[in-house]
Design a protein around this motif. Structure first.
Motif, PDB file in Angstrom:
ATOM      1  N   UNK A  80       4.796  13.193   5.310  1.00  0.00           N
ATOM      2  CA  UNK A  80       5.467  14.016   6.298  1.00  0.00           C
ATOM      3  C   UNK A  80       5.427  13.437   7.706  1.00  0.00           C
ATOM      4  N   UNK A  81       4.504  12.498   7.954  1.00  0.00           N
ATOM      5  CA  UNK A  81       4.395  11.879   9.278  1.00  0.00           C
ATOM      6  C   UNK A  81       5.384  10.745   9.473  1.00  0.00           C
ATOM      7  N   UNK A  82       6.107  10.405   8.420  1.00  0.00           N
ATOM      8  CA  UNK A  82       7.196   9.442   8.572  1.00  0.00           C
ATOM      9  C   UNK A  82       6.889   8.022   8.160  1.00  0.00           C
ATOM     10  N   UNK A  83       7.837   7.134   8.509  1.00  0.00           N
ATOM     11  CA  UNK A  83       7.793   5.749   8.055  1.00  0.00           C
ATOM     12  C   UNK A  83       8.011   4.782   9.213  1.00  0.00           C
ATOM     13  N   UNK A  84       7.565   3.584   9.005  1.00  0.00           N
ATOM     14  CA  UNK A  84       7.835   2.486   9.922  1.00  0.00           C
ATOM     15  C   UNK A  84       8.115   1.226   9.090  1.00  0.00           C
ATOM     16  N   UNK A  85       8.657   0.230   9.719  1.00  0.00           N
ATOM     17  CA  UNK A  85       8.898  -1.048   9.050  1.00  0.00           C
ATOM     18  C   UNK A  85       7.846  -2.040   9.502  1.00  0.00           C
ATOM     19  N   UNK A  86       7.303  -2.793   8.545  1.00  0.00           N
ATOM     20  CA  UNK A  86       6.288  -3.813   8.867  1.00  0.00           C
ATOM     21  C   UNK A  86       6.745  -5.159   8.348  1.00  0.00           C
ATOM     22  N   UNK A  87       6.363  -6.180   9.040  1.00  0.00           N
ATOM     23  CA  UNK A  87       6.723  -7.526   8.629  1.00  0.00           C
ATOM     24  C   UNK A  87       5.810  -7.975   7.501  1.00  0.00           C
ATOM     25  N   UNK A 124       0.788  -1.232   0.000  1.00  0.00           N
ATOM     26  CA  UNK A 124       0.000   0.000   0.000  1.00  0.00           C
ATOM     27  C   UNK A 124       0.817   1.278   0.000  1.00  0.00           C
ATOM     28  N   UNK A 125       2.142   1.163   0.022  1.00  0.00           N
ATOM     29  CA  UNK A 125       3.028   2.330   0.032  1.00  0.00           C
ATOM     30  C   UNK A 125       3.507   2.623  -1.384  1.00  0.00           C
ATOM     31  N   UNK A 126       3.197   3.808  -1.889  1.00  0.00           N
ATOM     32  CA  UNK A 126       3.607   4.217  -3.225  1.00  0.00           C
ATOM     33  C   UNK A 126       4.965   4.921  -3.139  1.00  0.00           C
ATOM     34  N   UNK A 184      12.950 -10.071   0.760  1.00  0.00           N
ATOM     35  CA  UNK A 184      13.251 -11.492   0.566  1.00  0.00           C
ATOM     36  C   UNK A 184      14.031 -12.083   1.737  1.00  0.00           C
ATOM     37  N   UNK A 185      15.049 -11.353   2.219  1.00  0.00           N
ATOM     38  CA  UNK A 185      15.965 -11.903   3.219  1.00  0.00           C
ATOM     39  C   UNK A 185      15.591 -11.571   4.660  1.00  0.00           C
ATOM     40  N   UNK A 186      14.836 -10.475   4.869  1.00  0.00           N
ATOM     41  CA  UNK A 186      14.519 -10.064   6.237  1.00  0.00           C
ATOM     42  C   UNK A 186      13.017  -9.979   6.513  1.00  0.00           C
ATOM     43  N   UNK A 187      12.200 -10.187   5.484  1.00  0.00           N
ATOM     44  CA  UNK A 187      10.741 -10.158   5.625  1.00  0.00           C
ATOM     45  C   UNK A 187      10.257  -8.821   6.204  1.00  0.00           C
ATOM     46  N   UNK A 188      10.872  -7.732   5.732  1.00  0.00           N
ATOM     47  CA  UNK A 188      10.536  -6.391   6.191  1.00  0.00           C
ATOM     48  C   UNK A 188      10.326  -5.479   4.988  1.00  0.00           C
ATOM     49  N   UNK A 189       9.313  -4.617   5.046  1.00  0.00           N
ATOM     50  CA  UNK A 189       9.108  -3.600   4.011  1.00  0.00           C
ATOM     51  C   UNK A 189       8.768  -2.275   4.697  1.00  0.00           C
ATOM     52  N   UNK A 190       9.095  -1.144   4.049  1.00  0.00           N
ATOM     53  CA  UNK A 190       8.738   0.158   4.638  1.00  0.00           C
ATOM     54  C   UNK A 190       7.272   0.476   4.412  1.00  0.00           C
ATOM     55  N   UNK A 191       6.711   1.246   5.318  1.00  0.00           N
ATOM     56  CA  UNK A 191       5.307   1.637   5.210  1.00  0.00           C
ATOM     57  C   UNK A 191       5.122   3.016   5.811  1.00  0.00           C
ATOM     58  N   UNK A 192       4.136   3.759   5.325  1.00  0.00           N
ATOM     59  CA  UNK A 192       3.820   5.059   5.911  1.00  0.00           C
ATOM     60  C   UNK A 192       3.212   4.865   7.298  1.00  0.00           C
TER      61      UNK A 192
END
Length: 474
Positions: free
Chosen positions: A465-472, A418-420, A451-459
C-alpha cells in the motif's frame, strides 16, 4: 410515454443489446493490459504512490475508471464492470428524446444528436469493458450539440453545463483537452452576460485541476504525466518518480501503435503519412475515411450549412488531429470528431427524421453481428499477437454474466530484487495482466525492461500500500 412505437421499440432494443453485451467477456485489449488492474488497485488500495513504476499503463488511471471502481461493488460480486452499458442506455434515451422533439421543432441540431446512434455497430464493442473511449465518443457529441444550440444565445446554467462536460471529458481522457476551447469561445462571445458569475466556475475548475495534478503526482511523481514539463517535483526529490526511460518507452509504444508498429526511423513526413493511411486493415480504413471527411467537410459545409458554430467545431477538430498526429494518431483519439463530421453530413443531405430512423434501424440490426458470429478482432486491428476475439452470448449469461477477462485466471509467483509479484501464465502477451491477484505484472515485461533499461520495480517499504519505486540493476 409520448414516444412513438418505433422509438419505444428502439430504446428497448438498445436496452437488451446493452444488457447482453455487458454479460459477455470483454474483447478490448486494454481491458487486459490495464483497465481491470487499475480498478482492482483502486478498490483494494486506493491511489498508490509510484504505481506507474510497476506497470507504466497503470499511471493513466482515468476518472472513468475511478467512477467504475466506485460502482464495481467487489464485496457483492466480482463481475460488475458494466458502467459503459448503463451509460449507453441513458445516452440513447436522450437521442430518442431529441428525435421525438425534432418532429415539431425541425431544428437540425436535434436531428444530428439523434443520428449519433447510427454509429452503434462500432460503439457496441466498447460496452462490455470500462473503456474511457465510449464516454468520450458520446459525451463529446452531447457537448457539440450544446455548443451549436447555445452558440448565439446562452444563459449561465447552460454555460456551466458545457463547462462541466468539458472538464469531465478532460479528466476522463486528457487527449480531449483541446475541447476547453469550447467554453472559452462561448465565454468570450457572451462575456457581458457571463462575466458577473465567474467565481464559482473558476474555483471549481481550479479544484478539479488540482485533483488531476495530485493524481498524477501520486501515481508517477510528475504533474503533467506523460509530459515532463513543469517538473517542479525535482525540488521534492520523491523516490517514486517514474524513470524517464519508462515514460519514453510508453510514448514510443503509443505512437508506434498508430502505425501498426512499423519501423518509423529515417522516413519522411510523406512516407509516415502513407504508412498511417495504409496501416493494418481496420485502422487503415478508419484513417482513410477520417481524412476523406476532414478534406470534404468544409466544402460541404459551405454549400449545405454555413453555420458558424459548426465550422468552429471543424477548426477545433483539425487542431485536435494535428495534436494527435504529434503524440499518437490512433483512430480512437479522434474518432469522436469522425462521428461528428459523418453525422453532420448525413443530416445535411437527409433532413427527414424518417430517413435517419431508417439508417438507425439498419445499425441496430448490424449491432447483432457480435452475438451471431465470433469475430477474431486481432485479424482487424494492430494488436495481432493477442488472439483477441468476441465472446458469444450463452443461455446461462441471462442469469450469470461471464468473467470480466478473456485471459486465463492462472498465474505464477515471481521474485525480482526481493519484490514478490504475480504474473499471468505463458500464453499472455507482453503488456497483459488480466485478473491476476495484486500485485501483478507480466514477467515478460519485467524481463524486457530489465534487459534493455536496467530497471526493475521495487516496493518503497515492506507494505504494498505504500507504493513502488524503480531501482537500477545489473
Amino acid at each position: 410515454m409520448s414516444f412513438s412505437k418505433t422509438y419505444k421499440f428502439g430504446l428497448l432494443f438498445i436496452f437488451i443489446i446493452a444488457l447482453a453485451m455487458s454479460s459477455v467477456t470483454p474483447s478490448i485489449f486494454d481491458n487486459e493490459s490495464y483497465y481491470l488492474q487499475t480498478i482492482k488497485w483502486l478498490n483494494e488500495y486506493g491511489f498508490v504512490k509510484g504505481l506507474g513504476n510497476l506497470h507504466i499503463f497503470f499511471a493513466q488511471t482515468s476518472s472513468w475508471h475511478i467512477l467504475q471502481a466506485a460502482f464495481t461493488f467487489p464485496f457483492l460480486e466480482t463481475n460488475f464492470n458494466d458502467l459503459n452499458g448503463f451509460f449507453l442506455i441513458i445516452f440513447s434515451f436522450f437521442c430518442f428524446q431529441q428525435l421525438h422533439q425534432f418532429k415539431t421543432t425541425k431544428k437540425i441540431h436535434q436531428l444530428y444528436i439523434g443520428s449519433v446512434l447510427v454509429g452503434l455497430p462500432f460503439i457496441i464493442f466498447f460496452i462490455n469493458a470500462p473503456s474511457p473511449d465510449l464516454p468520450v465518443f458520446l459525451i463529446s457529441q452531447l457537448l457539440f450539440y450544446l455548443f451549436i444550440k447555445h452558440f448565439n444565445k446562452i444563459d449561465y446554467s447552460n454555460f456551466i453545463l458545457i463547462l462541466l462536460l468539458t472538464i469531465f471529458l478532460c479528466v476522463v481522457k486528457i487527449t480531449t483537452c483541446v475541447l476547453v476551447l469550447l467554453p472559452l469561445i462561448l465565454f468570450v462571445k457572451h462575456y457581458k452576460i457571463l462575466k458577473s458569475n465567474l467565481v464559482k466556475p473558476i474555483v471549481f475548475s481550479l479544484f478539479v485541476v488540482g485533483l488531476f495534478l495530485m493524481k498524477n503526482v501520486i501515481l508517477t511523481g510528475y504533474l503533467l504525466y506523460p509530459l515532463q514539463i513543469l517538473d517542479v517535483l525535482d525540488v521534492l526529490d520523491v523516490d517514486w518518480k517514474v524513470p524517464t526511460a519508462l515514460i519514453q518507452l510508453f510514448k514510443v509504444g503509443t505512437y508506434s501503435a498508430a502505425f501498426d508498429y512499423q519501423e518509423l526511423a529515417n522516413i519522411s513526413t510523406y512516407q509516415l503519412f502513407i504508412a498511417w493511411i495504409t496501416s493494418f486493415k481496420f485502422n487503415g480504413i478508419i484513417n482513410m475515411i477520417f481524412m476523406s471527411l476532414l478534406i470534404s467537410f468544409p466544402f460541404l459545409w459551405y454549400f449545405k450549412s454555413k453555420e458558424k458554430s459548426v465550422f468552429i467545431l471543424y477548426v477545433i477538430g483539425v487542431l485536435h488531429f494535428v495534436l494527435a498526429w504529434i503524440f499518437s494518431p490512433q483512430y480512437r483519439f479522434f474518432f469522436f470528431y469522425m462521428l461528428f463530421f459523418a453525422m453532420q453530413i448525413c443530416v445535411w443531405f437527409f433532413r427527414k427524421e424518417k430517413i435517419i430512423v431508417f439508417f438507425m434501424a439498419v445499425s441496430l440490426l448490424l449491432s447483432l453481428v457480435p452475438f451471431l458470429t465470433e469475430l477474431k478482432l486481432s485479424n482487424y486491428t494492430t494488436i495481432k499477437k493477442t488472439n483477441t476475439k468476441t465472446s458469444l452470448l450463452k443461455l446461462e449469461n441471462i442469469l450469470q454474466p461471464n468473467v470480466n477477462s478473456s485471459m486465463s485466471a492462472g498465474f505464477e509467483q515471481h521474485i525480482e530484487n526481493g519484490f514478490h509479484y504475480n504474473s499471468p501464465t505463458k500464453e499472455s502477451y507482453f503488456w497483459t495482466v488480466g485478473i491476476v491477484p495484486l500485485p501483478a505484472v507480466n514477467v515478460k515485461q519485467i524481463s524486457f525492461i530489465k534487459k534493455h533499461y536496467k530497471i526493475v520495480p521495487s516496493l518503497r517499504t515492506g507494505d504494498v500500500g505504500d507504493g513502488f519505486k524503480s531501482v537500477e540493476c545489473e
